[in-house]
Scaffold this motif. Structure first.
Motif, PDB file in Angstrom:
ATOM      1  N   VAL A 146      -8.856   0.334  -8.522  1.00 33.44           N
ATOM      2  CA  VAL A 146      -7.648  -0.281  -7.666  1.00 33.44           C
ATOM      3  C   VAL A 146      -7.541  -1.398  -8.213  1.00 33.44           C
ATOM      4  CG1 VAL A 146      -8.357   1.143  -6.046  1.00 33.44           C
ATOM      5  CG2 VAL A 146      -9.000  -0.907  -5.895  1.00 33.44           C
ATOM      6  N   PRO A 151      -4.348  -3.665  -3.651  1.00 35.03           N
ATOM      7  CA  PRO A 151      -5.127  -2.212  -3.331  1.00 35.03           C
ATOM      8  C   PRO A 151      -3.906  -1.532  -2.491  1.00 35.03           C
ATOM      9  CG  PRO A 151      -6.081  -4.068  -2.451  1.00 35.03           C
ATOM     10  CD  PRO A 151      -5.123  -4.705  -2.916  1.00 35.03           C
ATOM     11  N   THR A 155      -7.445   1.958   1.102  1.00 31.01           N
ATOM     12  CA  THR A 155      -8.984   2.239  -0.033  1.00 31.01           C
ATOM     13  C   THR A 155     -10.003   1.568   0.780  1.00 31.01           C
ATOM     14  OG1 THR A 155      -7.747   1.289  -1.471  1.00 31.01           O
ATOM     15  CG2 THR A 155     -10.618   0.376  -1.695  1.00 31.01           C
ATOM     16  N   GLU A 159     -12.985   5.411   0.353  1.00 36.53           N
ATOM     17  CA  GLU A 159     -14.438   4.984  -0.105  1.00 36.53           C
ATOM     18  C   GLU A 159     -15.338   5.233   0.526  1.00 36.53           C
ATOM     19  OE1 GLU A 159     -17.310   0.478  -0.926  1.00 36.53           O
ATOM     20  OE2 GLU A 159     -15.333   0.532   0.646  1.00 36.53           O
ATOM     21  N   ILE A 166     -15.817   1.139  -5.047  1.00 36.22           N
ATOM     22  CA  ILE A 166     -13.813   0.197  -6.029  1.00 36.22           C
ATOM     23  C   ILE A 166     -14.337  -0.855  -6.515  1.00 36.22           C
ATOM     24  CG2 ILE A 166     -11.887  -0.209  -4.143  1.00 36.22           C
ATOM     25  CD1 ILE A 166     -13.033   2.647  -3.719  1.00 36.22           C
ATOM     26  N   HIS A 189      -3.582   4.136  -7.295  1.00 37.00           N
ATOM     27  CA  HIS A 189      -2.945   2.792  -7.080  1.00 37.00           C
ATOM     28  C   HIS A 189      -1.666   3.816  -6.239  1.00 37.00           C
ATOM     29  CE1 HIS A 189      -0.366  -1.028  -7.680  1.00 37.00           C
ATOM     30  NE2 HIS A 189       1.115   0.225  -7.170  1.00 37.00           N
TER      31      HIS A 189
END
Length: 249
Positions: A146, A151, A155, A159, A166, A189
């Protein structure tokens, strides 16, 4: 005179711009701050790429991050989409290699037809006419790249849902090529991007057999009137069905 293929031209231009950026970085080391170095690098690389394209493909249109957007490109059949220095922040920081030069050719009816990504600090150029499939995955745990500055907001959830590791990294091109090299399984992204950020990385990744799409699974479209393309997934093709459901709420 021998006319090189579009893919070879993309590779040559990305390599030449990369060499220029390395020379500039060395020459300016310690004399200006990182932000100014990034600006100078962007400008110098852009001039080189525009001059070379004008000489080699004078009838083609160009969309560059560092130039005014000429809307004549919307009726052109061939448009070069370039990012003269992707990761100018990283370029301006000592000892960072995660910056790149992007050169892609969009053609009407075919999309990204040729592309190259240079990572000058690694001495590497990846082009659509020479790239191969990534090596086998190194382990069972997903490694997902990322942006280290923007990020995705999801995120943490990604994860947890995938049990993934990550890893932050600069430059879209650097992240995409890391997936291609087998250093990660995916790049996600969702923090906002433009066409020049992803056109060349996507072209090279597709040539290598990787999955490339928006985070909702839809196709990435280039040479649009407003060249904003905010999100992206590049991953091994067998992982797309596992990752995509975790990217949309």
């Amino acid at each position: 005179m021998t006319v090189v293929s579009d893919a070879r031209l993309a590779a040559e231009l990305a390599a030449e711009a990369g060499e220029l950026l390395l020379l500039l970085r060395d020459a300016e080391a310690g004399t200006i701050d990182g932000r100014e170095l990034g600006r100078k690098g962007d400008n110098a690389s852009n001039v080189l790429l525009l001059d070379r394209l004008a000489a080699e493909r004078p009838d083609d249109a160009v969309l560059s991050e560092e130039s005014a957007d000429d809307k004549a490109r919307l009726t052109a059949d061939r448009v070069w989409i370039i990012d003269p220095l992707d990761g100018s922040r990283e370029y301006g920081l000592p000892d960072r290699a995660d910056w790149a030069v992007h050169v892609a050719l969009w053609t009407r009816g075919s999309g990204i037809a040729a592309a190259a990504v240079a990572q000058p600090a690694l001495g590497a150029v990846y082009a659509t006419d020479e790239v191969g499939a990534p090596p086998p995955a190194a382990g069972s745990r997903l490694r997902i790249l990322v942006s280290d500055s923007r990020p995705p907001s999801f995120t943490g959830a990604l994860e947890a849902a995938l049990g993934a590791e990550i890893r932050p990294m600069g430059s879209a091109g650097a992240k995409a090529m890391a997936v291609l090299r087998g250093e990660a399984e995916a790049y996600v992204h969702a923090g906002g991007q433009w066409e020049w950020d992803s056109a060349a990385p996507v072209g090279v990744a597709l040539a290598a057999g990787l999955h490339c799409s928006r985070i909702d699974g839809s196709e990435l479209q280039y040479n649009e009137s407003h060249p904003y393309l905010p999100d992206l997934l590049i991953c091994r093709p067998d992982l797309a069905d596992r990752i995509l459901p975790q990217l949309v709420g």
